[in-house]
Design a protein around this motif. Structure first.
Motif, mmCIF file in Angstrom:
data_model
loop_
_atom_site.group_PDB
_atom_site.id
_atom_site.type_symbol
_atom_site.label_atom_id
_atom_site.label_comp_id
_atom_site.label_asym_id
_atom_site.label_seq_id
_atom_site.Cartn_x
_atom_site.Cartn_y
_atom_site.Cartn_z
ATOM 1 N N HIS A 100 45.024 49.384 43.082
ATOM 2 C CA HIS A 100 44.786 47.965 42.918
ATOM 3 C C HIS A 100 45.995 47.132 43.313
ATOM 4 O O HIS A 100 47.131 47.508 43.021
ATOM 5 C CB HIS A 100 44.414 47.672 41.453
ATOM 6 C CG HIS A 100 43.592 46.450 41.320
ATOM 7 N ND1 HIS A 100 44.157 45.206 41.311
ATOM 8 C CD2 HIS A 100 42.257 46.269 41.249
ATOM 9 C CE1 HIS A 100 43.199 44.310 41.229
ATOM 10 N NE2 HIS A 100 42.034 44.936 41.189
ATOM 11 N N SER A 140 39.491 35.022 41.901
ATOM 12 C CA SER A 140 40.050 36.318 41.540
ATOM 13 C C SER A 140 41.489 36.225 41.044
ATOM 14 O O SER A 140 42.218 35.308 41.409
ATOM 15 C CB SER A 140 40.004 37.210 42.786
ATOM 16 O OG SER A 140 40.539 38.465 42.508
ATOM 17 N N ASP A 141 41.880 37.219 40.247
ATOM 18 C CA ASP A 141 43.288 37.325 39.853
ATOM 19 C C ASP A 141 44.050 38.261 40.791
ATOM 20 O O ASP A 141 45.221 38.545 40.585
ATOM 21 C CB ASP A 141 43.396 37.795 38.393
ATOM 22 C CG ASP A 141 42.647 39.093 38.138
ATOM 23 O OD1 ASP A 141 42.023 39.631 39.078
ATOM 24 O OD2 ASP A 141 42.693 39.585 36.987
ATOM 25 N N ASP A 142 43.402 38.748 41.833
ATOM 26 C CA ASP A 142 44.074 39.632 42.785
ATOM 27 C C ASP A 142 44.909 38.793 43.749
ATOM 28 O O ASP A 142 44.409 37.811 44.301
ATOM 29 C CB ASP A 142 43.054 40.442 43.592
ATOM 30 C CG ASP A 142 42.151 41.275 42.693
ATOM 31 O OD1 ASP A 142 42.311 41.197 41.454
ATOM 32 O OD2 ASP A 142 41.307 41.994 43.224
#
Ligand code: PML
Ligand code: MG
Length: 264
Positions: free
Chosen positions: A52, A193-195
């Motif tokens: 991730h 998103s937090d990505d």
């Protein structure tokens, strides 16, 4: 009568300790499967959490449980991609779409003021469209929408027809948004998103469909957002219970894509 037994499988991964111990959230995943898909699904969730962009986890939990409630099948929301040039343009379009979905400008601005303080919350925040206040009681955990899935073959048909890459990110986000909006208390959802390497987000509602917006933040930013705007005069506890517990399958048919902007 439903004959097959289904299992809810959930994964969550964090870094610097478990979520409960204040660790940083890395990744989560929810699936709804038959027993013969268990090994494959657990492996896929393991892989998801291990590789991730938010970092290498030092805590992961993967659990499964048999689901006793009957599974409901719903259609995915119709999708539209709105191309924008900057996060500023994206955020302003998001506000416009939320208003179109039935959230007042005042409540939108009130929610936006709280977004910085909600960034550590793992799940979603539920905001009442009348008071503009957060109405779930889940604190730092947030509401974790679970027990939904979109069988691959059907999703791939959808992706082909909609000119979309058949990646699991869109599949999971559209499955979640479709479940969230398919309830009488639901008004609209706002998500990005937090990505750090993914900047497309969306506003979704039963009325507007799934409105992707190609820039909601800058690359490198790890602050995500997920807000469910709900009609607080409905039974909010039963809405939250539905989000967490009601098993849902997504099933797309050729006719479903004409539904963007349709009236509720
Ligand atoms: C999409 O491209 O349609 C998905 C947008 C939201 C992704 C949310 C997430 O990755 O957490
Ligand atoms: Mg994420």
């Amino acid at each position: 009568m439903q004959e097959e037994t289904f299992y809810s499988v959930r994964m969550r991964a964090s870094m610097n300790g478990s979520h409960e111990d204040g660790g940083k959230h890395i990744s989560g995943g929810e699936r709804l499967i038959t027993f013969d898909n268990m090994k494959h699904t657990v492996n896929a969730l393991l892989e998801k959490g291990l590789s991730h962009s938010r970092g290498k986890p030092d805590f992961m939990q993967i659990q499964f449980e048999e689901v006793h409630e009957p599974v409901k099948t719903i259609h995915p929301l119709a999708m539209k991609t709105n191309k924008v040039e900057s996060p500023e343009e994206g955020q302003s379009l998001a506000r416009f779409l939320l208003e179109k979905a039935g959230v007042s400008r005042k409540v939108i601005e009130k929610a936006y003021k709280h977004i910085p303080e909600w960034r550590g919350i793992r799940g979603a925040v539920v905001v009442d469209i009348h008071s503009g206040k957060r109405i779930d009681q889940t604190l730092e955990k947030g509401v974790r929408v679970s027990r939904m899935d979109w069988p691959d073959a059907n999703f791939e048909n959808w992706a082909l027809r909609n000119n979309m890459p058949s990646n699991s990110r869109t599949k999971e986000a559209l499955a979640l948004a479709s479940k969230v909006s398919d309830h009488p208390a639901a008004v609209a959802e706002l998500c990005w998103s937090d990505d750090p390497d993914y900047i497309t987000g969306y506003v979704a509602s039963h009325k507007l469909g799934y409105q992707r917006i190609t820039a909601m933040k800058e690359y490198g930013n790890e602050d995500g957002c997920r807000i469910f705007f709900a009609d607080g005069s409905e039974d909010v506890n039963s809405y939250i219970n539905y989000l967490v517990k009601q098993p849902i399958f997504i099933d797309w048919g050729e006719d479903d894509d004409s539904r963007v902007d349709r009236k509720k």
